[in-house]
Structures are given as C-alpha cells and as structure tokens.
Design an enzyme around this catalytic site. Structure first.
Site, PDB file in Angstrom:
ATOM      1  N   VAL A  81       8.256  -2.958  -0.431  1.00 28.76           N
ATOM      2  CA  VAL A  81       8.230  -4.407  -0.237  1.00 28.76           C
ATOM      3  C   VAL A  81       8.217  -4.811   1.237  1.00 28.76           C
ATOM      4  O   VAL A  81       7.955  -5.963   1.555  1.00 28.76           O
ATOM      5  CB  VAL A  81       9.435  -5.048  -0.964  1.00 28.76           C
ATOM      6  CG1 VAL A  81      10.716  -4.867  -0.175  1.00 28.76           C
ATOM      7  CG2 VAL A  81       9.186  -6.507  -1.271  1.00 28.76           C
ATOM      8  N   TYR A  82       8.480  -3.875   2.146  1.00 21.58           N
ATOM      9  CA  TYR A  82       8.501  -4.212   3.566  1.00 21.58           C
ATOM     10  C   TYR A  82       7.085  -4.575   4.019  1.00 21.58           C
ATOM     11  O   TYR A  82       6.194  -3.717   4.085  1.00 21.58           O
ATOM     12  CB  TYR A  82       9.027  -3.057   4.407  1.00 21.58           C
ATOM     13  CG  TYR A  82      10.486  -2.728   4.202  1.00 21.58           C
ATOM     14  CD1 TYR A  82      11.344  -3.588   3.522  1.00 21.58           C
ATOM     15  CD2 TYR A  82      11.029  -1.540   4.689  1.00 21.58           C
ATOM     16  CE1 TYR A  82      12.677  -3.278   3.339  1.00 21.58           C
ATOM     17  CE2 TYR A  82      12.368  -1.222   4.517  1.00 21.58           C
ATOM     18  CZ  TYR A  82      13.184  -2.092   3.834  1.00 21.58           C
ATOM     19  OH  TYR A  82      14.512  -1.768   3.655  1.00 21.58           O
ATOM     20  N   SER A  83       6.893  -5.846   4.350  1.00 19.22           N
ATOM     21  CA  SER A  83       5.575  -6.375   4.713  1.00 19.22           C
ATOM     22  C   SER A  83       4.525  -5.977   3.683  1.00 19.22           C
ATOM     23  O   SER A  83       3.376  -5.698   4.016  1.00 19.22           O
ATOM     24  CB  SER A  83       5.163  -5.919   6.116  1.00 19.22           C
ATOM     25  OG  SER A  83       5.928  -6.579   7.093  1.00 19.22           O
TER      26      SER A  83
END
Length: 325
Positions: free
Chosen positions: A57-59
């Site tokens: 989900v990071y960026s």
C-alpha cells in the site's frame, strides 16, 4: 552494525531496519526521486542494515518497485519484508485479509520487488471482516509454497493477536513470528498492549515510527506552527503528538543530547535500542544524512538513571487509537 536474532526464530537481523514508506509520491514529503531513494537504500546496506521493510500500500506499490530495483544482484544478503491488508483497487476484494486478496497481492508484491520469495510477510492490520483462521490458512499456504519464509503481524489489540496465536497453535497453522508495533518515547501505549504478549509468547518485535514522525528529532517547536508541506502540517495523526506531556519528554531528550554531544534523534533511538522487549527499530530516513544520524545511535549509551529521566514525563496507557488508514 550490531545484529540480533528475531526473537523466537533463527533469523539474523540488523539492530536497525530500513523503513521504506518514505519512498514514493503519495505525500509531498516523500522521496519521489528513485535515484535519491536508491542512494539511501545503498547507504543503508553499506552500513550493515539488512532488513528492508515495505508494504504493497505504500504509494500504491511504488515503494516495492523502488526497493526491488535497488536490490537486484544482492537479494540473498537481505531480509526483505512486505505487508498486506490495505486497499489496492476499488470494488469487492480490493483490500483485507481474505484468502483471495492475500494470494493475489503476494504475487503482485513479488513481481514489483523482483524476487520469488519474501523473508517476512506481515498482515498490516487486523481484518474484522475475515476469520483469522482463513488468513492463517492462506499464510501457511504461502510458506508451504516457498513464497514466504516467516509471517508477521502489525498494529492491533492484544486480544486480537492472542487469538491469532491461539488459533495458529490449535489448528497447526503457521504462527506469527513477529509483531510490528508503534513504539517511541512519546508513543508508549504498547507497553500495556502488545509488548507483554510478545515477551510472553517469544514473538519478535519491530518498532515503527521510533522517532514519532520526526517529533523526537526536535524538528518542531511548541511555539511555532509546522511549516507548510511538512508532515506535521499535512498529517492529523502527527498533530496528535503536540501535547504538554510530549513536549516535556522532548525537553529531557534535548538536555541529554547536549550532555552526550549527540543528536536528539540518536538519544531517542538509543532509548529503544536499550529495550530488551524490542528486537529492532524501523527508521525511515528521507536523506542519506538522516540515515547516517540514525546509525550513529548505536554508539550512544544510556544509564539506568538517564532512561528513568526520559520515561518520567509520560505514563504509558493504551486505548484503541486511530492509526493511519
């Protein structure tokens, strides 16, 4: 660099882990330039850090892709971790810990990272809509397939984690080997929540946000508004830390930093490195200089009296606080 074993396992990890949330373009304060991100990753590896912690989900996958490009040719020397739970697409089954979502997302994570296995795969949050048995079954399948070496969890209530460990033991699923939890001098709620469970059950611990989003570096002043575009100005969760109690903690950190000719970040990290209940803090630098500063914390020694001074202004308490997403 000093090394330890992730509690309850034989996995050797560096005493500092590199958090990769900062790599991407999701927020204005992140490192969006891939070359700059690779410089930080390269310096971390050269410094002896062997754990790179990211999440799908990071960026929205950018972080994994950046990390994957940076580690080509040296995968075996590293402990590469990622997480699953957050929304990765719109519509049904686009988030959560269902078998469908977990099995889909691990393949996409592996593709972005350019590897055929993860050393540690973690559930990013508790999924109240999916039976934990279903999630544990899916994770066990991934271990059996060789796509995952160890499984971990992050950020939940102690009763939820205890239930997961119980069901894993009862049904002979893979047991969580680690817990990633928020822990710093101004965020000590896990002392009354997850840390006692992890100690009792011999579960490894990785501490996220050990500098409280930059608060413990002395970046902010109690009398000034945060700069436009800074994390504190953009993030309501960060703004929760601006309390009288936390400013009092920061005053002690500043005093000790002056005495020891160290930075405030180094003193704050040294406090965590002195904690037997934590295997390794996860640092999230946005520059090579910030990384070097964090690594130097390994050389900062604190006496029992100094630790007492750092802890005195704040009494740990736990509640089901709202954490990012």
């Amino acid at each position: 660099m000093a090394y330890t074993r992730l509690s309850g396992t034989g996995l050797e990890i560096s005493r500092l882990c590199l958090g990769c949330w900062n790599f991407g373009t999701e927020e204005p304060w992140m490192v969006g330039d891939e070359e700059a991100a690779h410089e930080i990753i390269d310096r971390a590896i050269d410094s002896g850090i062997n754990v790179l912690d990211t999440a799908n989900v990071y960026s929205h996958g950018e972080s994994e892709r950046i990390v994957g490009n940076a580690i080509q040719g040296r995968r075996e020397e590293l402990v590469v971790t990622s997480k699953v739970f957050g929304r990765m697409r719109e519509g049904p089954n686009g988030r959560g810990l269902s078998r469908k979502h977990v099995l889909e997302q691990v393949d996409r994570t592996l593709e972005r990272l350019g590897t055929d296995y993860l050393d540690l795969y973690q559930i990013h949050r508790w999924d109240e809509h999916t039976p934990i048995e279903e999630t544990l079954s899916a994770l066990t399948h991934l271990v059996d397939e060789g796509k995952v070496r160890y499984v971990g969890a992050s950020t939940m209530a102690a009763w939820q984690f205890t239930k997961a460990l119980y069901e894993a033991d009862r049904q002979r699923y893979e047991r969580f080997d680690s817990m990633q939890l928020e822990y710093s001098l101004v965020d000590r709620h896990e002392e009354q929540n997850l840390l006692p469970v992890c100690t009792d059950q011999n579960v490894g611990t990785l501490a996220w946000s050990p500098l409280a989003g930059g608060f413990l570096t002395g970046r902010y002043d109690r009398d000034d508004d945060p700069d436009d575009g800074s994390r504190a100005a953009e993030d309501p969760y960060m703004q929760q830390r601006f309390t009288d109690e936390n400013w009092a903690v920061l005053d002690v950190v500043r005093d000790l930093a002056e005495v020891k000719d160290a930075t405030m970040a180094q003193v704050s990290l040294a406090w965590l490195l002195h904690k037997d209940s934590v295997d390794a803090p996860i640092v999230g630098p946005t520059t090579v200089e910030e990384l070097d500063d964090s690594v130097a914390a390994l050389d900062v020694s604190l006496s029992d009296r100094e630790i007492e001074r750092l802890e005195a202004p704040k009494s740990p308490s736990w509640s089901e606080r709202k954490v990012p997403w």
